[in-house]
Write a protein that holds these residues in place. Structure first.
Motif, short mmCIF file in Angstrom:
data_model
loop_
_atom_site.label_atom_id
_atom_site.label_comp_id
_atom_site.label_asym_id
_atom_site.label_seq_id
_atom_site.Cartn_x
_atom_site.Cartn_y
_atom_site.Cartn_z
N SER A 42 4.16 12.46 -14.47
CA SER A 42 2.95 11.99 -15.17
C SER A 42 2.63 10.52 -14.90
O SER A 42 1.77 9.95 -15.55
CB SER A 42 3.07 12.21 -16.69
OG SER A 42 3.31 13.56 -16.95
N GLN A 43 3.31 9.89 -13.97
CA GLN A 43 3.02 8.51 -13.61
C GLN A 43 2.35 8.50 -12.24
O GLN A 43 2.86 9.08 -11.29
CB GLN A 43 4.31 7.68 -13.54
CG GLN A 43 5.07 7.58 -14.84
CD GLN A 43 4.27 6.83 -15.89
OE1 GLN A 43 3.62 5.84 -15.60
NE2 GLN A 43 4.31 7.34 -17.12
N PRO A 44 1.19 7.84 -12.15
CA PRO A 44 0.52 7.80 -10.85
C PRO A 44 1.32 6.97 -9.85
O PRO A 44 1.99 6.01 -10.22
CB PRO A 44 -0.82 7.13 -11.15
CG PRO A 44 -0.60 6.36 -12.41
CD PRO A 44 0.47 7.09 -13.18
N ILE A 45 1.28 7.39 -8.60
CA ILE A 45 1.90 6.62 -7.53
C ILE A 45 0.79 5.74 -6.96
O ILE A 45 -0.23 6.24 -6.49
CB ILE A 45 2.50 7.54 -6.46
CG1 ILE A 45 3.65 8.33 -7.07
CG2 ILE A 45 2.97 6.73 -5.25
CD1 ILE A 45 4.26 9.36 -6.15
N HIS A 46 0.98 4.44 -7.06
CA HIS A 46 -0.05 3.49 -6.67
C HIS A 46 -0.41 3.63 -5.20
O HIS A 46 0.46 3.90 -4.36
CB HIS A 46 0.43 2.07 -6.97
CG HIS A 46 -0.69 1.08 -7.05
ND1 HIS A 46 -1.19 0.47 -5.93
CD2 HIS A 46 -1.40 0.62 -8.09
CE1 HIS A 46 -2.17 -0.34 -6.29
NE2 HIS A 46 -2.31 -0.27 -7.60
N ALA A 47 -1.67 3.44 -4.87
CA ALA A 47 -2.14 3.56 -3.49
C ALA A 47 -1.45 2.57 -2.56
O ALA A 47 -1.30 2.83 -1.36
CB ALA A 47 -3.64 3.37 -3.43
N SER A 48 -1.00 1.44 -3.11
CA SER A 48 -0.33 0.45 -2.26
C SER A 48 1.00 0.97 -1.72
O SER A 48 1.48 0.51 -0.69
CB SER A 48 -0.11 -0.85 -3.03
OG SER A 48 0.80 -0.66 -4.09
N VAL A 49 1.61 1.94 -2.40
CA VAL A 49 2.86 2.54 -1.92
C VAL A 49 2.59 3.26 -0.60
O VAL A 49 3.26 3.02 0.40
CB VAL A 49 3.47 3.50 -2.97
CG1 VAL A 49 4.63 4.28 -2.38
CG2 VAL A 49 3.90 2.72 -4.20
N ALA A 50 1.60 4.14 -0.60
CA ALA A 50 1.25 4.87 0.62
C ALA A 50 0.78 3.91 1.70
O ALA A 50 1.10 4.08 2.89
CB ALA A 50 0.18 5.91 0.33
N SER A 51 0.04 2.87 1.30
CA SER A 51 -0.44 1.89 2.27
C SER A 51 0.71 1.13 2.91
O SER A 51 0.72 0.91 4.13
CB SER A 51 -1.39 0.91 1.57
OG SER A 51 -1.83 -0.08 2.46
N SER A 52 1.71 0.75 2.13
CA SER A 52 2.87 0.04 2.66
C SER A 52 3.65 0.93 3.62
O SER A 52 4.07 0.48 4.70
CB SER A 52 3.80 -0.41 1.53
OG SER A 52 3.15 -1.34 0.71
N ILE A 53 3.84 2.18 3.24
CA ILE A 53 4.55 3.12 4.10
C ILE A 53 3.76 3.32 5.40
O ILE A 53 4.32 3.33 6.49
CB ILE A 53 4.81 4.47 3.40
CG1 ILE A 53 5.76 4.27 2.22
CG2 ILE A 53 5.37 5.51 4.37
CD1 ILE A 53 5.86 5.47 1.29
N PHE A 54 2.44 3.47 5.27
CA PHE A 54 1.59 3.67 6.45
C PHE A 54 1.72 2.48 7.40
O PHE A 54 1.90 2.67 8.61
CB PHE A 54 0.12 3.85 6.05
CG PHE A 54 -0.81 3.90 7.23
CD1 PHE A 54 -0.95 5.06 7.96
CD2 PHE A 54 -1.51 2.77 7.63
CE1 PHE A 54 -1.79 5.11 9.07
CE2 PHE A 54 -2.34 2.81 8.73
CZ PHE A 54 -2.48 3.98 9.46
N GLU A 55 1.61 1.26 6.88
CA GLU A 55 1.66 0.08 7.75
C GLU A 55 3.01 -0.04 8.47
O GLU A 55 3.05 -0.35 9.65
CB GLU A 55 1.36 -1.19 6.95
CG GLU A 55 -0.09 -1.29 6.51
CD GLU A 55 -1.09 -1.26 7.65
OE1 GLU A 55 -0.81 -1.82 8.74
OE2 GLU A 55 -2.17 -0.66 7.47
N MET A 56 4.09 0.20 7.76
CA MET A 56 5.41 0.12 8.39
C MET A 56 5.58 1.24 9.42
O MET A 56 6.08 1.01 10.52
CB MET A 56 6.52 0.18 7.35
CG MET A 56 7.92 0.12 7.94
SD MET A 56 8.28 -1.36 8.91
CE MET A 56 8.47 -2.55 7.59
#
Length: 183
Positions: A42-56
């Motif tokens: 029930s806790q959203p996963i912030h878009a910055s998490v996916a963005s950080s993974i994508f960039e790396m």
């Protein structure tokens, strides 16, 4: 019928003047990361998490272009998935991605694509990516993929996403990585 499909495909390709390209590793990274759960417990996963993974992962796939062995031994999807696993491993202390969300992601990807973290080709590709930039994957002199012992439990330690499937099977041996000689 098959003939009808082939005829239609030829017509489409002719109209496009055969200007089509295969998907790149970065396209696969973006597509696979869309399978990352939007929330966990029930806790959203912030878009910055996916963005950080994508960039790396993007950075790691770009590094793989410099080594011709990748393009000869692996599919773009395998390189991309391996880069995502390595990115998750590298960023594990800096991004708030719950362990359960990672496992859910692995299961969704496996169901959708048949790519699994413990597949031999994925493990080999991860090892080769780690060789490209070893400083990203070293913690106290030990590569992150080798920090588990066979009796490590999921509850007691955080686990490298590269090694998750081996822990489930009760196996936890580090894959042999051979440093390639570069002329």
């Amino acid at each position: 019928t098959i003939e009808t499909l082939e005829t239609m495909e030829r017509a489409i390709l002719s109209n496009l003047e055969w200007n089509v390209n295969p998907p790149t590793t970065v396209c696969f990274v973006a597509s696979l990361l869309r399978l990352l759960p939007a929330s966990w417990d029930s806790q959203p996963i912030h878009a910055s998490v996916a963005s950080s993974i994508f960039e790396m992962a993007r950075y790691l796939t770009e590094l793989s272009v410099c080594e011709s062995t990748f393009s000869f031994q692996f599919k773009s999807s395998e390189i991309s998935y391996s880069a995502i696993l390595c990115a998750m491993d590298t960023l594990r202390d800096s991004i708030p991605l719950p362990y359960g969300a990672k496992i859910a992601f692995f299961k969704i990807v496996a169901k959708s694509t048949s790519l699994t973290p413990g597949a031999d080709k994925i493990l080999k590709c991860c090892g080769m990516i780690m060789e490209l930039c070893p400083s990203l994957f070293v913690d106290s002199g030990t590569p992150t993929a080798g920090r588990l012992s066979p009796n490590t439990t999921l509850e007691k330690k955080r686990i490298s996403p590269v090694r998750v499937e081996h822990v489930f099977k009760g196996e936890c041996t580090q894959p042999k990585r051979i440093r390639s000689s570069r002329a």
